[in-house]
Design a protein around this motif. Structure first.
Motif, PDB file in Angstrom:
ATOM      1  N   LEU A  79       0.775  -1.158   0.026  1.00 14.91           N
ATOM      2  CA  LEU A  79       0.173  -0.222  -0.086  1.00 14.91           C
ATOM      3  C   LEU A  79       0.818   1.207   0.096  1.00 14.91           C
ATOM      4  CD1 LEU A  79      -2.800  -1.093   2.627  1.00 14.91           C
ATOM      5  CD2 LEU A  79      -2.900  -0.884  -0.042  1.00 14.91           C
ATOM      6  N   GLU A  80       1.776   1.316   0.723  1.00 13.92           N
ATOM      7  CA  GLU A  80       2.635   2.551   0.930  1.00 13.92           C
ATOM      8  C   GLU A  80       3.885   2.594  -0.256  1.00 13.92           C
ATOM      9  OE1 GLU A  80       4.472   2.548   4.794  1.00 13.92           O
ATOM     10  OE2 GLU A  80       2.596   2.379   5.771  1.00 13.92           O
ATOM     11  N   PHE A  81       4.255   1.466  -1.069  1.00 15.83           N
ATOM     12  CA  PHE A  81       5.203   1.600  -1.965  1.00 15.83           C
ATOM     13  C   PHE A  81       5.024   1.023  -3.297  1.00 15.83           C
ATOM     14  CE2 PHE A  81       9.502  -0.144  -3.516  1.00 15.83           C
ATOM     15  CZ  PHE A  81      10.055   1.020  -3.983  1.00 15.83           C
ATOM     16  N   PHE A  82       4.727  -0.265  -3.295  1.00 18.70           N
ATOM     17  CA  PHE A  82       4.471  -0.833  -4.536  1.00 18.70           C
ATOM     18  C   PHE A  82       3.230  -0.674  -5.265  1.00 18.70           C
ATOM     19  CE2 PHE A  82       6.568  -4.931  -2.937  1.00 18.70           C
ATOM     20  CZ  PHE A  82       7.990  -4.512  -2.922  1.00 18.70           C
ATOM     21  N   SER A  83       2.183   0.135  -4.364  1.00 19.54           N
ATOM     22  CA  SER A  83       1.045   0.589  -5.351  1.00 19.54           C
ATOM     23  C   SER A  83       1.336   1.560  -6.209  1.00 19.54           C
ATOM     24  CB  SER A  83       0.047   0.936  -4.133  1.00 19.54           C
ATOM     25  OG  SER A  83       0.779   2.123  -3.478  1.00 19.54           O
ATOM     26  N   TRP A  84       2.381   2.390  -6.226  1.00 15.44           N
ATOM     27  CA  TRP A  84       2.620   3.333  -6.975  1.00 15.44           C
ATOM     28  C   TRP A  84       4.072   2.959  -7.788  1.00 15.44           C
ATOM     29  CZ3 TRP A  84       7.408   5.749  -6.620  1.00 15.44           C
ATOM     30  CH2 TRP A  84       8.063   5.548  -5.307  1.00 15.44           C
ATOM     31  N   PHE A  85       5.183   2.471  -7.338  1.00 15.16           N
ATOM     32  CA  PHE A  85       6.383   1.929  -7.759  1.00 15.16           C
ATOM     33  C   PHE A  85       6.074   0.876  -8.879  1.00 15.16           C
ATOM     34  CE2 PHE A  85      10.356  -0.287  -7.884  1.00 15.16           C
ATOM     35  CZ  PHE A  85      11.192   0.615  -7.959  1.00 15.16           C
ATOM     36  N   LEU A  86       5.022  -0.169  -8.730  1.00 14.42           N
ATOM     37  CA  LEU A  86       4.700  -0.873  -9.838  1.00 14.42           C
ATOM     38  C   LEU A  86       3.464  -0.643 -10.416  1.00 14.42           C
ATOM     39  CD1 LEU A  86       5.682  -4.141  -7.993  1.00 14.42           C
ATOM     40  CD2 LEU A  86       7.058  -3.045  -9.686  1.00 14.42           C
ATOM     41  N   GLY A  87       2.480   0.039  -9.576  1.00 18.92           N
ATOM     42  CA  GLY A  87       1.324   0.226 -10.215  1.00 18.92           C
ATOM     43  C   GLY A  87       1.152   1.326 -11.378  1.00 18.92           C
ATOM     44  N   LEU A  88       2.114   2.424 -11.298  1.00 22.35           N
ATOM     45  CA  LEU A  88       2.340   3.269 -12.408  1.00 22.35           C
ATOM     46  C   LEU A  88       2.573   2.640 -13.777  1.00 22.35           C
ATOM     47  CD1 LEU A  88       3.343   6.337 -10.664  1.00 22.35           C
ATOM     48  CD2 LEU A  88       1.109   5.998 -11.294  1.00 22.35           C
ATOM     49  N   PRO A  89       3.788   1.850 -13.666  1.00 24.73           N
ATOM     50  CA  PRO A  89       4.036   1.324 -14.932  1.00 24.73           C
ATOM     51  C   PRO A  89       3.075   0.052 -15.529  1.00 24.73           C
ATOM     52  CG  PRO A  89       5.580   0.674 -13.336  1.00 24.73           C
ATOM     53  CD  PRO A  89       4.884   1.805 -12.882  1.00 24.73           C
ATOM     54  N   LEU A  90       2.528  -0.491 -14.630  1.00 22.36           N
ATOM     55  CA  LEU A  90       1.551  -1.528 -14.980  1.00 22.36           C
ATOM     56  C   LEU A  90       0.302  -0.837 -15.598  1.00 22.36           C
ATOM     57  CD1 LEU A  90       0.561  -4.361 -14.701  1.00 22.36           C
ATOM     58  CD2 LEU A  90      -0.222  -3.794 -12.507  1.00 22.36           C
ATOM     59  N   LEU A  91      -0.350   0.145 -15.141  1.00 22.57           N
ATOM     60  CA  LEU A  91      -1.273   1.158 -15.498  1.00 22.57           C
ATOM     61  C   LEU A  91      -0.937   1.477 -16.736  1.00 22.57           C
ATOM     62  CD1 LEU A  91      -4.237   2.213 -14.957  1.00 22.57           C
ATOM     63  CD2 LEU A  91      -3.147   4.150 -14.015  1.00 22.57           C
ATOM     64  N   SER A  92       0.270   1.890 -17.070  1.00 20.39           N
ATOM     65  CA  SER A  92       0.500   2.604 -18.333  1.00 20.39           C
ATOM     66  C   SER A  92       0.555   1.418 -19.370  1.00 20.39           C
ATOM     67  CB  SER A  92       2.145   3.070 -18.255  1.00 20.39           C
ATOM     68  OG  SER A  92       2.716   3.492 -19.571  1.00 20.39           O
TER      69      SER A  92
END
Length: 282
Positions: A79-92
């Motif tokens: 929730l604090e790190f992987f959600s954006w660290f991996l989430g943003l490229p995955l969303l892209s």
């Protein structure tokens, strides 16, 4: 084509400014808006796996010092790190791939025009000028820098990539004027010089009207329209459906043989005929 049926091209009505036939080889790229979606998909995929690999060690290091359970630590880290660290490229990756696969009308679009042209019929090389002394911005007039093919020389430019590896690109430069073609978009830069040499051979063969068209699949339907090629095919008895009727196994074998000929190309062992007529200045 093998069953004598026509498969309609849903984008056949769009002029992508590309021609590759018995008369001209005109090259164009997709516009920046198209590349945006491709970079979004490919770049997002690459960054996702890169960040995923890079996060494995920090993840295990973090849970090893946590006082909470592994499950609670994992949820917290996610929730604090992987959600954006991996989430943003995955969303892209997801958005780009969705657009490319399911909404082609959003990214398959023509560019403003061609980049260069090799004309076999006229023997001329044309570079399309989009600066054109400001005329393109004023009224959309594309300038044309044109000269005979025999006035051009081929060069292989070598420059390092981000890792310091040599990358070779073929250039075609006019001997007397500032007209140059960078073939890096047609043939990706690479550490070997043989592909660039093979591309130069292809260009020379294509522009030489005393010789038949290069025997490649894209020219199969145009061979009878080129007088030299038609006469060559008649004299040699070449099957007019040589590529069309070729089975997959034979095609793969022919491609492997082509790659081997490229690897063994002897460009730098050939005599430099131009050396007797021109002086090269570094």
């Amino acid at each position: 084509m093998a069953t004598n049926t026509f498969d309609p091209n849903p984008y056949g009505h769009i002029d992508f400014h590309i021609r590759d036939d018995n008369e001209r080889f005109r090259y164009a790229l997709l516009p920046a808006s198209s590349h945006f979606w491709m970079y979004m998909s490919g770049g997002g995929r690459f960054l996702f796996f890169l960040f995923l690999m890079a996060s494995i060690l920090p993840y295990f290091s973090e849970i090893s010092i946590e006082t909470k359970s592994v499950w609670d630590s994992t949820k917290s880290i996610f929730l604090e790190f992987f959600s954006w660290f991996l989430g943003l490229p995955l969303l892209s990756w997801a958005i780009g791939s969705t657009v490319i696969k399911h909404f082609p009308s959003l990214w398959i679009k023509p560019s403003r025009g061609p980049i260069w042209e090799l004309n076999r019929r006229t023997g001329l090389v044309t570079v399309f000028d989009y600066k054109n002394n400001g005329e393109y911005k004023k009224n959309g007039t594309i300038g044309e820098l044109t000269a005979p093919f025999y006035e051009f020389d081929a060069y292989i430019a070598t420059s390092p990539d981000s890792q310091g590896m040599p990358m070779n690109v073929l250039y075609l430069a006019h001997r007397y004027r500032n007209i140059m073609i960078n073939f890096g978009a047609l043939l990706c830069p690479g550490p070997e010089v043989q592909p660039a040499c093979a591309l130069w051979d292809f260009i020379q063969n294509y522009m030489d009207v005393s010789r038949p068209l290069p025997d490649l699949p894209q020219y199969e339907e145009y061979r009878h329209l080129d007088p030299t090629t038609a006469e060559y095919d008649r004299r040699t008895g070449r099957n007019p459906r040589f590529w069309i009727d070729m089975d997959d196994a034979t095609f793969k074998q022919v491609v492997r043989e082509m790659h081997q000929r490229v690897a063994n190309i002897d460009t730098f062992q050939r005599p430099n005929l131009m050396a007797a007529y021109v002086t090269y200045v570094d």
